[in-house]
Motif scaffolding. Structure first.
Motif, PDB file in Angstrom:
ATOM      1  N   MET A  22       0.839  -1.196   0.000  1.00  0.00           N
ATOM      2  CA  MET A  22       0.000   0.000   0.000  1.00  0.00           C
ATOM      3  C   MET A  22       0.877   1.251   0.000  1.00  0.00           C
ATOM      4  N   ALA A  23       1.894   1.239   0.869  1.00  0.00           N
ATOM      5  CA  ALA A  23       2.756   2.423   1.018  1.00  0.00           C
ATOM      6  C   ALA A  23       3.528   2.729  -0.267  1.00  0.00           C
ATOM      7  N   ILE A  24       3.822   1.707  -1.073  1.00  0.00           N
ATOM      8  CA  ILE A  24       4.547   1.986  -2.326  1.00  0.00           C
ATOM      9  C   ILE A  24       3.580   2.228  -3.484  1.00  0.00           C
ATOM     10  N   GLY A  25       2.314   2.368  -3.154  1.00  0.00           N
ATOM     11  CA  GLY A  25       1.362   2.846  -4.154  1.00  0.00           C
ATOM     12  C   GLY A  25       0.495   1.808  -4.832  1.00  0.00           C
ATOM     13  N   HIS A  26       0.572   0.554  -4.381  1.00  0.00           N
ATOM     14  CA  HIS A  26      -0.254  -0.471  -5.030  1.00  0.00           C
ATOM     15  C   HIS A  26      -1.717  -0.402  -4.599  1.00  0.00           C
ATOM     16  N   GLU A  27      -2.586  -0.917  -5.471  1.00  0.00           N
ATOM     17  CA  GLU A  27      -4.010  -1.030  -5.152  1.00  0.00           C
ATOM     18  C   GLU A  27      -4.339  -2.426  -4.652  1.00  0.00           C
ATOM     19  N   TYR A  28      -3.465  -3.357  -4.960  1.00  0.00           N
ATOM     20  CA  TYR A  28      -3.686  -4.736  -4.519  1.00  0.00           C
ATOM     21  C   TYR A  28      -2.379  -5.517  -4.560  1.00  0.00           C
ATOM     22  N   MET A  29      -2.394  -6.666  -3.885  1.00  0.00           N
ATOM     23  CA  MET A  29      -1.305  -7.626  -4.029  1.00  0.00           C
ATOM     24  C   MET A  29      -1.937  -9.009  -3.987  1.00  0.00           C
ATOM     25  N   VAL A  30      -1.283  -9.956  -4.601  1.00  0.00           N
ATOM     26  CA  VAL A  30      -1.765 -11.330  -4.544  1.00  0.00           C
ATOM     27  C   VAL A  30      -0.830 -12.101  -3.609  1.00  0.00           C
ATOM     28  N   GLN A  31      -1.395 -12.690  -2.573  1.00  0.00           N
ATOM     29  CA  GLN A  31      -0.580 -13.445  -1.617  1.00  0.00           C
ATOM     30  C   GLN A  31      -0.347 -14.851  -2.174  1.00  0.00           C
ATOM     31  N   THR A  32       0.886 -15.117  -2.609  1.00  0.00           N
ATOM     32  CA  THR A  32       1.160 -16.398  -3.258  1.00  0.00           C
ATOM     33  C   THR A  32       2.254 -17.158  -2.522  1.00  0.00           C
ATOM     34  N   ASP A  33       1.890 -17.813  -1.440  1.00  0.00           N
ATOM     35  CA  ASP A  33       2.880 -18.641  -0.749  1.00  0.00           C
ATOM     36  C   ASP A  33       3.028 -19.983  -1.473  1.00  0.00           C
ATOM     37  N   HIS A  34       4.063 -20.721  -1.068  1.00  0.00           N
ATOM     38  CA  HIS A  34       4.376 -21.986  -1.744  1.00  0.00           C
ATOM     39  C   HIS A  34       3.365 -23.081  -1.418  1.00  0.00           C
ATOM     40  N   SER A  35       3.258 -24.044  -2.324  1.00  0.00           N
ATOM     41  CA  SER A  35       2.392 -25.212  -2.099  1.00  0.00           C
ATOM     42  C   SER A  35       3.156 -26.301  -1.339  1.00  0.00           C
ATOM     43  N   ALA A  36       2.398 -27.294  -0.884  1.00  0.00           N
ATOM     44  CA  ALA A  36       2.902 -28.278   0.091  1.00  0.00           C
ATOM     45  C   ALA A  36       4.172 -29.016  -0.331  1.00  0.00           C
ATOM     46  N   ARG A  37       4.290 -29.301  -1.636  1.00  0.00           N
ATOM     47  CA  ARG A  37       5.422 -30.118  -2.077  1.00  0.00           C
ATOM     48  C   ARG A  37       6.764 -29.458  -1.786  1.00  0.00           C
ATOM     49  N   LEU A  38       6.779 -28.134  -1.748  1.00  0.00           N
ATOM     50  CA  LEU A  38       8.040 -27.440  -1.484  1.00  0.00           C
ATOM     51  C   LEU A  38       8.257 -27.393   0.038  1.00  0.00           C
ATOM     52  N   THR A  39       8.647 -28.548   0.580  1.00  0.00           N
ATOM     53  CA  THR A  39       8.747 -28.668   2.035  1.00  0.00           C
ATOM     54  C   THR A  39       9.844 -27.775   2.607  1.00  0.00           C
ATOM     55  N   ILE A  40      10.946 -27.576   1.869  1.00  0.00           N
ATOM     56  CA  ILE A  40      12.023 -26.732   2.412  1.00  0.00           C
ATOM     57  C   ILE A  40      11.545 -25.290   2.586  1.00  0.00           C
ATOM     58  N   ALA A  41      10.519 -24.912   1.836  1.00  0.00           N
ATOM     59  CA  ALA A  41       9.997 -23.543   1.951  1.00  0.00           C
ATOM     60  C   ALA A  41       8.744 -23.523   2.828  1.00  0.00           C
ATOM     61  N   HIS A  42       8.498 -24.630   3.552  1.00  0.00           N
ATOM     62  CA  HIS A  42       7.356 -24.683   4.444  1.00  0.00           C
ATOM     63  C   HIS A  42       6.051 -24.443   3.676  1.00  0.00           C
ATOM     64  N   GLY A  43       5.942 -25.113   2.528  1.00  0.00           N
ATOM     65  CA  GLY A  43       4.766 -24.947   1.671  1.00  0.00           C
ATOM     66  C   GLY A  43       3.466 -25.308   2.372  1.00  0.00           C
ATOM     67  N   LEU A  44       2.376 -24.699   1.912  1.00  0.00           N
ATOM     68  CA  LEU A  44       1.069 -24.852   2.577  1.00  0.00           C
ATOM     69  C   LEU A  44       0.286 -26.042   2.016  1.00  0.00           C
ATOM     70  N   ASN A  45      -0.195 -26.889   2.903  1.00  0.00           N
ATOM     71  CA  ASN A  45      -1.147 -27.908   2.475  1.00  0.00           C
ATOM     72  C   ASN A  45      -2.530 -27.266   2.454  1.00  0.00           C
ATOM     73  N   GLU A  46      -3.532 -28.052   2.072  1.00  0.00           N
ATOM     74  CA  GLU A  46      -4.864 -27.464   1.886  1.00  0.00           C
ATOM     75  C   GLU A  46      -5.425 -26.879   3.172  1.00  0.00           C
ATOM     76  N   GLU A  47      -5.125 -27.548   4.266  1.00  0.00           N
ATOM     77  CA  GLU A  47      -5.655 -27.074   5.541  1.00  0.00           C
ATOM     78  C   GLU A  47      -5.075 -25.712   5.895  1.00  0.00           C
ATOM     79  N   ARG A  48      -3.757 -25.584   5.747  1.00  0.00           N
ATOM     80  CA  ARG A  48      -3.125 -24.296   6.073  1.00  0.00           C
ATOM     81  C   ARG A  48      -3.529 -23.223   5.066  1.00  0.00           C
ATOM     82  N   LEU A  49      -3.667 -23.603   3.817  1.00  0.00           N
ATOM     83  CA  LEU A  49      -4.103 -22.618   2.822  1.00  0.00           C
ATOM     84  C   LEU A  49      -5.495 -22.099   3.178  1.00  0.00           C
ATOM     85  N   SER A  50      -6.323 -23.023   3.600  1.00  0.00           N
ATOM     86  CA  SER A  50      -7.675 -22.646   3.989  1.00  0.00           C
ATOM     87  C   SER A  50      -7.646 -21.653   5.165  1.00  0.00           C
TER      88      SER A  50
END
Ligand SMILES: [Zn+2]
Ligand SMILES: [Zn+2]
Length: 368
Positions: A151-179
């Protein structure tokens, strides 16, 4: 949550202060000053000793009563606290005594992200950022801090795109956590609206493209997301025919909106993957899957000649920071300069669209 969120947003907005080169906010707390230093170190891609020292000092400040900090500033005994060193103490002392911290002044100036005049035209046209991470996966800041900075750098929106479950080293989200994350995003949006800001966090995920080209998330969950980025993170050295097939599968999925960092290269460390770019970009154009111009300095993906090819084949684009920290949200100029250098048509860049139009575009691509 309400109070916490309010605090997060307040601090986040504080983070944006130096952005326009405005004066230092003399009401800045030691916590806000340390956060701003960390923000600047992030945007300078400084991940080493300095960044760790300031992150540690921030933890100390957050867990020590303000009265004790003030007393220690008066007695010059801050460094007796475990986790506070000379540089971090200096920033805290300056903040408590109402001065702009010298260290912050220096790092503000040295970490500014340059942009060409031609690139600035693209940056001015951007209304959002479609690929960024939070502490839900391997990012360093919570959703609300990312939102406040966006917001401070002037955006109107952002898309929150964290990693999916398979990328375990990046602590990817399974369906429950995504929910759970989707619930949190709804709360953050409610708080932003209640505070009178015209800004939205759109839901999304950076979904792994699995070896067989399928996506690392169920259709049911993919459908719930506003914007889906799909990226290859594993078996990057697959042979050309297989990699092409794998990417084509993902690009053709009605759920996928953006093909993330398509070659997977890491400049100076990892060569680009081998795939038939003509076929993959032709499919991107056919299925309305935008080709991401990834702004991370170690990626700068796709290489320039592939940007030319994607333009020629009529692709859509998305200029994304792929930020893993608030400061990295300021990396879009790097991609804007590349888009400008190759004359990417601005009306083919999906994050120049207002949020509603972007959502209409993703629905259209889902229907294609
Ligand atoms: Zn990625
Ligand atoms: Zn990413």
């Amino acid at each position: 949550m309400g109070v916490e969120l309010g605090l997060g947003l307040g601090l986040g907005l504080g983070l944006g202060l130096g952005e326009a080169g405005e004066g230092y906010d003399l009401g800045m707390t030691p916590e806000a000053a340390l956060l701003r230093v960390i923000h600047c170190l992030d945007r300078a891609h400084e991940t080493g000793f300095k960044a760790k020292a300031f992150t540690r000092a921030l933890d100390v400040i957050r867990t020590t009563p303000a009265a004790e900090i003030e007393l220690r500033v008066a007695k010059n005994s801050l460094q007796e606290l475990d986790g506070i060193g000379k540089s971090t103490a200096a920033v805290i002392i300056d903040a408590v005594e109402g001065r702009e911290p010298e260290y912050l002044k220096k790092v503000e100036a040295s970490s500014r992200v340059d942009i060409t005049l031609a690139g600035q035209v693209y940056r001015d046209a951007l209304r959002g950022d479609c690929h960024l991470h939070s502490t839900w996966s391997d990012g360093g800041a919570p959703v609300e801090a990312m939102a406040a900075t966006a917001m401070a750098i002037g955006h109107e929106y952002m898309v929150q795109t964290d990693h999916s479950a398979r990328l375990t080293i990046a602590h990817g989200l399974n369906e429950e956590r995504l929910s759970e994350q989707l619930d949190q995003i709804a709360e953050v949006n409610a708080a932003i609206a209640a505070a009178g800001h015209d800004f939205r966090v759109l839901s999304g995920m950076e979904v792994d493209i699995l070896v067989d080209g399928s996506l690392d998330l169920s259709d049911g969950m993919l459908k719930r997301l506003d914007v889906v980025v799909a990226s290859v993170h594993s078996k990057l050295r697959m042979d050309k025919a297989q990699m092409t097939e794998r990417m084509l599968m993902a690009v053709a999925s009605p759920h996928v909106d953006i093909l993330g960092h398509c070659t997977g290269r890491m400049i100076g460390k990892r060569p680009p993957s081998d795939f038939d770019a003509d076929d993959v970009f032709a499919a991107c154009a056919q299925f309305n899957t935008a080709v991401e111009i990834n702004c991370r300095p170690e990626r700068l993906d796709p290489p320039l000649e592939l940007i030319d090819l994607a333009i020629e084949l009529g692709c859509w684009f998305s200029i994304d920071s792929d930020a893993h920290a608030t400061g990295q949200l300021e990396w879009q100029p790097l991609g804007c300069d590349r888009a400008a250098a190759r004359n990417v048509p601005i009306d083919r860049i999906i994050n120049t669209l207002p949020a509603e139009d972007l959502l209409a575009w993703t629905r259209q691509s889902a229907a294609a």
